[in-house]
Design an enzyme around this catalytic site. Structure first.
Site: not given
Ligand code: NAD
Ligand code: UGA
Length: 458
Positions: A275, A345
């Site tokens: 992200c 990722r």
């Molecule tokens: P992900 O790729 O793990 O999951 C998304 C899922 O959606 C997949 O399993 C995919 O098959 C499914 N999908 C796609 N199109 C679809 C459809 N038309 N119908 C049903 N299912 C469908 O992604 P994620 O990491 O869970 O992220 C999802 C969203 O949340 C993103 O916008 C991301 O930016 C946000 N987000 C992610 C994190 C994180 O830590 N990974 C944290 C906060 C926010």
């Molecule tokens: C991050 C945010 O922390 C979440 O709040 C948010 O919801 C999420 O992105 C998202 O939108 O996907 P995440 O990417 O899962 O969460 O993990 P983090 O703990 O934020 O770490 C991100 C990266 O920064 C990692 O590679 C971590 O090793 C690195 N990092 C983190 C550093 O290099 N230094 C630090 O001090 C902290």
């Protein structure tokens, strides 16, 4: 049993799966279903081998799966039955056409909106859980209401702030829950319905409400601010390496200023994850779209410094190891983008492995959870890379170890034993500053931390 509410989540990934599991766990009176187009993923959610590794997730899923938590591929049926629909599909960076490499690819999200519109027979509250560009909910509303005036849809924004590796803890005790909505009577009613769900376990003062656009933008801004802290400390780490200052000491000194705070100041090999980069690029794209070029450039710098930090790490290795890595065996300790997850990722490990392979190094990768993903990420490198679960075996005969992920287990290894098994002179590049550098030096290693003076025997 008759459930009080019927909740659906479309997209059972890193966010959808754990978030729905937590709602089901905290609200036994609600029926919670997560659906996905990927049948393999759903199969895993229904098995003992969950599709993602997340501490504590197994326990939560096991407690409610089959009772009030369900995983299914029946999306249409799910839409028809639910009153509240979370959309948590992926929103990756666009790889084609206008905005390629910057803008968010909204195709999955839009398909979902159309599917909701086409399948719904009754009023729905649609909750944006995915991270989206500001004003996306407007497009969602347009798609939902077009040709479907008979059914009322309310669109809410409820971005997710969980971090991987601590998802369960973050969901159980969030710093805040953010809900954005319009201010009309119906929209406020819908907002209250969502507030009620979270209020089952989150203190009311931590559930904050805003207008839709503030909510959408706050998510992008939060990730940009977090990533910016890492790039800030990493940029200073480069200066530390030139001046004999110590980045840990500097981070402590500045972090004790309560206005700055101590968190997220760990210098590293660079941030990864699905992200940070994607959301900053999305923010940059939005700024350019609105003609705010200076703002765009400011945030773009965060990604630039991150790329620089990863390149710098590899160049330091090359310089330290007599300017040639060809034929040398290099062991990467960790491949996940952070500890306590199997997710790779945008892991810095991918970039570093590729650069080292380019230098014709022989690579050995070890990681307790991410080897399966690593194999996929580096598939094209073929036999030049081997994957071993046991770090001792992985380090054997290596010329160097590079710590990529801050797994706790790497702190506690027997480095005397590892040193004896390695090719000499043996090097350690600690990309996370998690090891006892002085002790490693005394064992015989040449030690290269991030943002600290190297300890070498030359
Ligand atoms: P992900 O790729 O793990 O999951 C998304 C899922 O959606 C997949 O399993 C995919 O098959 C499914 N999908 C796609 N199109 C679809 C459809 N038309 N119908 C049903 N299912 C469908 O992604 P994620 O990491 O869970 O992220 C999802 C969203 O949340 C993103 O916008 C991301 O930016 C946000 N987000 C992610 C994190 C994180 O830590 N990974 C944290 C906060 C926010
Ligand atoms: C991050 C945010 O922390 C979440 O709040 C948010 O919801 C999420 O992105 C998202 O939108 O996907 P995440 O990417 O899962 O969460 O993990 P983090 O703990 O934020 O770490 C991100 C990266 O920064 C990692 O590679 C971590 O090793 C690195 N990092 C983190 C550093 O290099 N230094 C630090 O001090 C902290």
């Amino acid at each position: 049993m008759k459930f009080e509410k019927n909740i659906l989540c479309i997209g059972a990934g890193y966010v959808g799966g754990p978030t729905m599991a937590m709602i089901a766990y905290k609200c036994p009176r609600y029926k919670v279903t997560a659906v996905d187009i990927n049948p393999e993923r759903i199969g895993q959610w229904n098995s003992d081998n969950l599709p993602i590794f997340e501490p504590g997730l197994d326990k939560v899923v096991r407690a409610c799966r089959g009772k009030n938590l369900f995983f299914s591929t029946e999306i249409e049926r799910g839409i028809q039955e639910a009153e509240i629909i979370f959309v948590s599909v992926n929103t990756p960076t666009k790889t084609f056409g206008s905005g390629a490499g910057m803008a968010a690819d909204l195709q999955y999200w839009e398909k979902t909106a159309r599917q909701i519109r086409d399948c719904a027979h009754s009023r729905k509250i649609v909750v944006e859980k995915s991270t989206l560009p500001v004003k996306t909910s407007l497009a969602m509303e347009r798609i939902l209401t077009d040709a479907n005036d008979r059914i009322h849809f309310d669109v809410l924004s409820n971005p997710e702030f969980l971090a991987e590796g601590t998802a369960i803890q973050d969901l159980e005790t969030p710093d805040r829950v953010l809900i954005g909505s319009h201010e009309t009577e119906r929209a406020l009613e819908a907002r209250e319905a969502l507030v009620q769900i979270y209020a089952n376990w989150v203190p009311r003062e931590k559930i904050i409400t805003t207008n839709l656009w503030s909510s959408e933008l706050s998510k992008l801004a939060a990730n940009a601010f977090l990533a910016q802290r890492i790039s800030s400390i990493n940029s200073i780490s480069a200066l530390c390496e030139k001046t004999d200052a110590d980045i840990a000491e500097v981070a402590k000194a500045i972090g004790m200023d309560s206005r700055i705070g101590e968190k997220f100041l760990r210098a590293s090999v660079g941030f990864g994850g699905s992200c940070f980069k994607k959301d900053i690029l999305n923010l940059v794209y939005l700024c350019r779209y609105y003609g705010l070029n200076e703002v765009a450039e400011f945030w773009e710098g965060v990604v630039r410094i991150n790329d620089y930090q990863k390149s710098r790490f590899v160049l330091n290795m090359l310089n330290a190891m007599f300017n040639t890595l060809a034929g040398k065996r290099i062991c990467l300790f960790g491949f996940a983008f952070k500890a306590n997850t199997g997710d790779t990722r945008e892991s810095p490990g991918i970039f570093i492995a590729r650069e080292l392979a380019e230098e014709r190094a022989e690579l050995v990768i070890t990681d307790p959870e991410a080897l399966e993903n690593a194999r996929v990420d580096l598939e094209d490198l073929g036999k030049d890379v081997s994957y071993l679960v046991d770090p001792y075996e992985a380090a054997e005969k290596s010329h160097a170890i590079a710590v990529i992920t801050e797994w706790e287990l790497y702190r506690a290894l027997d480095y005397d034993r590892i040193y004896r098994s390695m090719t000499k002179p043996a090097f350690i590049f600690d990309g996370r500053n998690i090891l006892d550098h002085r002790k490693l030096f005394e064992i015989g290693f040449n030690v290269f931390p991030i943002g600290k003076t190297p300890l070498t025997h030359f």
